[in-house]
Design a protein around this motif. Structure first.
Motif, PDB file in Angstrom:
ATOM      1  N   LEU A  23       0.756  -1.262   0.129  1.00 29.67           N
ATOM      2  CA  LEU A  23       0.024  -0.015   0.103  1.00 29.67           C
ATOM      3  C   LEU A  23       0.666   1.174  -0.069  1.00 29.67           C
ATOM      4  O   LEU A  23       1.973   1.247   0.629  1.00 29.67           O
ATOM      5  CB  LEU A  23      -0.892  -0.059   1.009  1.00 29.67           C
ATOM      6  N   GLU A  25       0.807   5.364   1.212  1.00 31.51           N
ATOM      7  CA  GLU A  25       0.020   6.260   1.653  1.00 31.51           C
ATOM      8  C   GLU A  25      -0.763   7.216   0.764  1.00 31.51           C
ATOM      9  O   GLU A  25      -1.995   7.616   0.884  1.00 31.51           O
ATOM     10  CB  GLU A  25       0.864   7.116   2.618  1.00 31.51           C
ATOM     11  N   GLN A  27      -2.328   6.954  -1.883  1.00 31.44           N
ATOM     12  CA  GLN A  27      -3.278   6.132  -2.558  1.00 31.44           C
ATOM     13  C   GLN A  27      -4.682   6.218  -1.546  1.00 31.44           C
ATOM     14  O   GLN A  27      -5.440   6.402  -1.914  1.00 31.44           O
ATOM     15  CB  GLN A  27      -2.927   4.685  -3.046  1.00 31.44           C
ATOM     16  N   LEU A  28      -4.291   5.694  -0.409  1.00 30.48           N
ATOM     17  CA  LEU A  28      -5.202   5.784   0.455  1.00 30.48           C
ATOM     18  C   LEU A  28      -5.846   7.046   1.144  1.00 30.48           C
ATOM     19  O   LEU A  28      -6.959   7.239   1.198  1.00 30.48           O
ATOM     20  CB  LEU A  28      -4.629   4.934   1.960  1.00 30.48           C
ATOM     21  N   THR A  29      -4.870   8.198   1.275  1.00 29.24           N
ATOM     22  CA  THR A  29      -5.400   9.396   1.527  1.00 29.24           C
ATOM     23  C   THR A  29      -6.445   9.966   0.529  1.00 29.24           C
ATOM     24  O   THR A  29      -7.280  10.743   0.822  1.00 29.24           O
ATOM     25  CB  THR A  29      -4.332  10.280   1.808  1.00 29.24           C
ATOM     26  N   LYS A  31      -8.138   8.278  -1.630  1.00 33.31           N
ATOM     27  CA  LYS A  31      -9.451   7.592  -1.897  1.00 33.31           C
ATOM     28  C   LYS A  31     -10.398   8.007  -0.569  1.00 33.31           C
ATOM     29  O   LYS A  31     -11.571   8.306  -0.485  1.00 33.31           O
ATOM     30  CB  LYS A  31      -9.012   5.979  -1.513  1.00 33.31           C
ATOM     31  N   ILE A  32      -9.797   8.097   0.542  1.00 32.20           N
ATOM     32  CA  ILE A  32     -10.485   8.719   1.898  1.00 32.20           C
ATOM     33  C   ILE A  32     -10.800   9.892   1.798  1.00 32.20           C
ATOM     34  O   ILE A  32     -12.217  10.436   1.976  1.00 32.20           O
ATOM     35  CB  ILE A  32      -9.558   8.684   3.030  1.00 32.20           C
TER      36      ILE A  32
END
Length: 59
Positions: A23, A25, A27-29, A31-32
């Motif tokens: 993963l 970071e 990409q996650l932030t 999407k969130i």
């Protein structure tokens, strides 16, 4: 007075932020933030939302 919400997506472009377990970071932030913005727009009114950047770029 209209309420304002500013979302900072953080890392982008060549700067992926923390990486672990396959993963990134950034990409996650991203999407969130997109999820939160869509949720608020769908369920609430009376505010303006903006974000630090769109797409995968370094701000």
């Amino acid at each position: 007075m209209t309420k304002r919400i500013f979302w900072d997506k953080g890392h982008g472009g060549q700067d992926s932020g923390a990486v672990g377990n396959g993963l990134e970071e950034k990409q996650l932030t991203h999407k969130i933030v997109e999820y939160a913005m869509d949720f608020l727009s769908s369920n609430y009114t009376g505010f303006i939302q903006k974000t630090s950047h769109t797409g995968d770029i370094h701000p």
